[in-house]
Design a protein around this motif. Structure first.
Motif, PDB file in Angstrom:
ATOM      1  N   VAL A  99       0.768  -1.212  -0.206  1.00  0.00           N
ATOM      2  CA  VAL A  99       0.062  -0.010  -0.052  1.00  0.00           C
ATOM      3  C   VAL A  99       0.893   1.387  -0.061  1.00  0.00           C
ATOM      4  N   ARG A 100       0.605   2.154  -0.954  1.00  0.00           N
ATOM      5  CA  ARG A 100       1.357   3.476  -1.086  1.00  0.00           C
ATOM      6  C   ARG A 100       0.222   4.323  -1.229  1.00  0.00           C
ATOM      7  N   THR A 101       0.446   5.544  -0.612  1.00  0.00           N
ATOM      8  CA  THR A 101      -0.708   6.682  -0.460  1.00  0.00           C
ATOM      9  C   THR A 101       0.116   7.977  -0.781  1.00  0.00           C
ATOM     10  N   GLY A 102      -0.574   8.542  -1.860  1.00  0.00           N
ATOM     11  CA  GLY A 102      -0.120   9.824  -2.205  1.00  0.00           C
ATOM     12  C   GLY A 102      -0.835  10.895  -1.591  1.00  0.00           C
ATOM     13  N   ARG A 103      -0.282  11.873  -0.887  1.00  0.00           N
ATOM     14  CA  ARG A 103      -1.027  12.969   0.021  1.00  0.00           C
ATOM     15  C   ARG A 103      -0.582  14.404  -0.331  1.00  0.00           C
ATOM     16  N   ARG A 104      -1.051  15.044  -0.257  1.00  0.00           N
ATOM     17  CA  ARG A 104      -0.724  16.544  -0.238  1.00  0.00           C
ATOM     18  C   ARG A 104       0.487  17.080   0.688  1.00  0.00           C
ATOM     19  N   ILE A 105       1.356  17.301   0.203  1.00  0.00           N
ATOM     20  CA  ILE A 105       2.435  17.880   1.106  1.00  0.00           C
ATOM     21  C   ILE A 105       2.530  19.254   1.133  1.00  0.00           C
ATOM     22  N   PRO A 106       2.257  19.781   2.409  1.00  0.00           N
ATOM     23  CA  PRO A 106       1.774  21.279   2.514  1.00  0.00           C
ATOM     24  C   PRO A 106       2.831  22.103   2.037  1.00  0.00           C
ATOM     25  N   GLY A 107       2.585  23.280   1.270  1.00  0.00           N
ATOM     26  CA  GLY A 107       3.383  24.182   0.620  1.00  0.00           C
ATOM     27  C   GLY A 107       3.562  23.702  -0.895  1.00  0.00           C
ATOM     28  N   ILE A 108       3.602  22.645  -1.160  1.00  0.00           N
ATOM     29  CA  ILE A 108       4.119  21.921  -2.199  1.00  0.00           C
ATOM     30  C   ILE A 108       3.101  21.780  -3.203  1.00  0.00           C
ATOM     31  N   THR A 109       3.154  22.474  -4.613  1.00  0.00           N
ATOM     32  CA  THR A 109       2.092  22.592  -5.583  1.00  0.00           C
ATOM     33  C   THR A 109       2.057  21.214  -6.423  1.00  0.00           C
ATOM     34  N   PRO A 110       0.919  20.594  -6.210  1.00  0.00           N
ATOM     35  CA  PRO A 110       0.928  19.305  -6.869  1.00  0.00           C
ATOM     36  C   PRO A 110       0.646  19.231  -8.450  1.00  0.00           C
ATOM     37  N   VAL A 111       0.573  18.244  -9.064  1.00  0.00           N
ATOM     38  CA  VAL A 111       0.386  18.218 -10.515  1.00  0.00           C
ATOM     39  C   VAL A 111      -0.959  18.040 -10.661  1.00  0.00           C
ATOM     40  N   ALA A 112      -1.523  18.783 -11.835  1.00  0.00           N
ATOM     41  CA  ALA A 112      -2.942  18.792 -12.004  1.00  0.00           C
ATOM     42  C   ALA A 112      -4.073  19.282 -11.105  1.00  0.00           C
ATOM     43  N   GLY A 113      -3.352  19.902  -9.979  1.00  0.00           N
ATOM     44  CA  GLY A 113      -4.368  20.517  -8.911  1.00  0.00           C
ATOM     45  C   GLY A 113      -4.793  19.287  -7.992  1.00  0.00           C
ATOM     46  N   VAL A 114      -4.240  18.183  -8.243  1.00  0.00           N
ATOM     47  CA  VAL A 114      -4.892  17.016  -7.342  1.00  0.00           C
ATOM     48  C   VAL A 114      -4.320  17.471  -5.953  1.00  0.00           C
ATOM     49  N   TYR A 115      -5.273  17.218  -4.991  1.00  0.00           N
ATOM     50  CA  TYR A 115      -5.145  17.398  -3.437  1.00  0.00           C
ATOM     51  C   TYR A 115      -5.605  16.424  -2.576  1.00  0.00           C
ATOM     52  N   ALA A 116      -6.677  15.639  -3.016  1.00  0.00           N
ATOM     53  CA  ALA A 116      -7.192  14.528  -2.220  1.00  0.00           C
ATOM     54  C   ALA A 116      -6.318  13.360  -2.362  1.00  0.00           C
ATOM     55  N   PRO A 117      -6.143  12.594  -1.160  1.00  0.00           N
ATOM     56  CA  PRO A 117      -5.279  11.221  -1.183  1.00  0.00           C
ATOM     57  C   PRO A 117      -5.688  10.478  -2.235  1.00  0.00           C
ATOM     58  N   ILE A 118      -4.935   9.562  -2.585  1.00  0.00           N
ATOM     59  CA  ILE A 118      -4.687   8.496  -3.551  1.00  0.00           C
ATOM     60  C   ILE A 118      -4.020   7.379  -3.087  1.00  0.00           C
ATOM     61  N   SER A 119      -4.736   6.130  -2.857  1.00  0.00           N
ATOM     62  CA  SER A 119      -3.893   4.932  -2.388  1.00  0.00           C
ATOM     63  C   SER A 119      -4.096   4.150  -3.305  1.00  0.00           C
ATOM     64  N   VAL A 120      -2.659   3.203  -3.629  1.00  0.00           N
ATOM     65  CA  VAL A 120      -2.490   2.271  -4.627  1.00  0.00           C
ATOM     66  C   VAL A 120      -2.264   0.875  -3.726  1.00  0.00           C
ATOM     67  N   VAL A 121      -3.394  -0.010  -3.843  1.00  0.00           N
ATOM     68  CA  VAL A 121      -3.211  -1.200  -3.121  1.00  0.00           C
ATOM     69  C   VAL A 121      -2.734  -2.190  -4.378  1.00  0.00           C
ATOM     70  N   ARG A 122      -1.588  -2.733  -4.191  1.00  0.00           N
ATOM     71  CA  ARG A 122      -1.317  -3.769  -5.521  1.00  0.00           C
ATOM     72  C   ARG A 122      -0.698  -5.044  -4.792  1.00  0.00           C
ATOM     73  N   MET A 123      -0.813  -6.140  -5.729  1.00  0.00           N
ATOM     74  CA  MET A 123      -0.026  -7.307  -5.258  1.00  0.00           C
ATOM     75  C   MET A 123       1.157  -7.296  -4.861  1.00  0.00           C
ATOM     76  N   ALA A 124       1.509  -7.906  -3.884  1.00  0.00           N
ATOM     77  CA  ALA A 124       2.985  -8.036  -3.415  1.00  0.00           C
ATOM     78  C   ALA A 124       3.706  -9.182  -3.877  1.00  0.00           C
ATOM     79  N   VAL A 125       3.136 -10.175  -4.687  1.00  0.00           N
ATOM     80  CA  VAL A 125       3.963 -11.301  -5.170  1.00  0.00           C
ATOM     81  C   VAL A 125       3.014 -11.355  -6.578  1.00  0.00           C
ATOM     82  N   ASP A 126       3.850 -12.505  -7.213  1.00  0.00           N
ATOM     83  CA  ASP A 126       3.210 -12.851  -8.567  1.00  0.00           C
ATOM     84  C   ASP A 126       3.319 -11.998  -9.619  1.00  0.00           C
TER      85      ASP A 126
END
Length: 358
Positions: A99-126
């Protein structure tokens, strides 16, 4: 007070330097949690010297204790060398999801105006990692083959944790595999996503093909998302998502293994970035990811003291950034150790104040 053993896996180059910074915020005297550190040297030199036995030993220790904290390590490109320790560790603890979660870093301008958290849940194996590969023929007639596999057990774990994460963060389950082109292979994950959605009727569910997921991410901004993915899709996707928020150093990476009731039984926290050899020895690398990994690991201890320490780390790290204490990658001038010093200073204040308010 309950005692916890954390298996600390040392790494290479800047990865090792940042691990030491992260361990500073896990000091039991600072956080008030009874921690014991069991250290294993996973540097490339020692992995070669032990023929990867040290990696197997670390995995066994982590499976027993339930907690691991890993530095970035070098994966040699030489065929027949020791390879990446990550595959051994994931298999050794029966890892299911990363699990990796992108979140807004205060004071840092994100790409495309994204600011709500986005988590990626991926397979760990196979999937693509661990696939069997071979070639046949010669010259321009040479053909390369690869056979991959996924299991329903892993697909189910990814799907269920995706919906659990979405419920916990009030997010929407979004995206998915290319099941239209690969109904048998990738369709297995889609089947488990659909099945899990029936048990989480309160969670919004918007399945998308992986290519559409990439495209639509560039237009999202205001709604938290959790994206389930195959192993390699999730690896690529998480790098994109984290960079959308301004820096891959702004998030932790969590590997989880579950018991029969889908409860986490083994957790390994690390940074999603590599060893950054160009920054080695310069005291300029950003320690945020390793520090946040420490905070995330504490949330799985399920004690009041650990939860308070985790909150103090998260808040102190982000407050330091928003108030201008930043490393060079975020446009600041703070050194690696100076940033950690500031986080610790803020942690001490918070934890001391919170004690008086308890």
């Amino acid at each position: 007070m309950e005692k916890f053993t954390v298996v600390v896996m040392e790494g290479d180059q800047t990865g090792q330097e940042l691990l030491e910074e992260g361990l500073r915020v896990l000091d039991p005297a600072l956080i008030g949690v009874n921690l014991e550190l069991a250290r294993f040297d996973l540097s490339l030199e020692n992995r070669r010297a032990t023929k990867n036995q040290v990696v197997h030993d670390a995995a066994a220790a982590m499976k027993e204790s339930g907690f691991g904290y890993k530095a970035a390590t070098i994966t040699p490109e030489i065929p027949g060398d020791v390879g990446s320790p990550n595959a051994i560790l994931r298999k050794g603890i029966d890892g299911t999801v990363i699990v990796r979660t992108g979140r807004r870093i205060p004071g840092i301008t994100p790409v495309a105006g994204v600011y709500a958290p986005i988590s990626v849940v991926r397979m760990a194996v196979d999937d693509a990692y661990g696939a069997k590969e071979w070639r046949e023929g010669e010259g321009v007639d040479e053909i390369a083959y690869r056979t991959e596999k996924i299991s329903r057990k892993i697909c189910r774990g990814v799907a269920q944790y995706t919906f659990e994460q979405a419920r916990k963060t009030n997010a929407k389950v979004f995206g998915g595999p290319k099941f239209t082109v690969s109904p048998v292979y990738e369709g297995m994950l889609k089947e488990e996503m659909d099945l899990a959605s029936k048990s989480y009727a309160d969670v919004k569910y918007e399945p998308q093909l992986i290519d559409a997921t990439y495209a639509l991410l560039m237009n999202t901004s205001g709604e938290p998302l959790v994206i389930p993915a195959l192993n390699r899709d999730g690896d690529c996707l998480s790098d994109l998502v984290l960079q959308m928020f301004g820096s891959i150093a702004g998030s932790e990476s969590i590997l989880l293994a579950f018991d029969e009731q889908q409860n986490p039984k083994t957790v390994m926290a690390e940074a999603p970035h590599g060893t950054a050899p160009g920054l080695f020895g310069k005291n300029v690398a950003n320690p945020m990811a390793m520090i946040l990994a420490a905070a995330s690991l504490l949330t799985f201890f399920n004690t009041k003291e650990a939860d308070l320490a985790s909150r103090a780390i998260y808040e102190s790290t982000l407050e330091a950034v928003v108030e201008g204490v930043r490393t060079a990658d975020l446009g600041g001038t703070a050194s690696t150790t100076e940033f950690t010093d500031e986080v610790i200073r803020r942690m001490k204040t918070k934890l001391e104040v919170w004690k008086t308010l308890a």
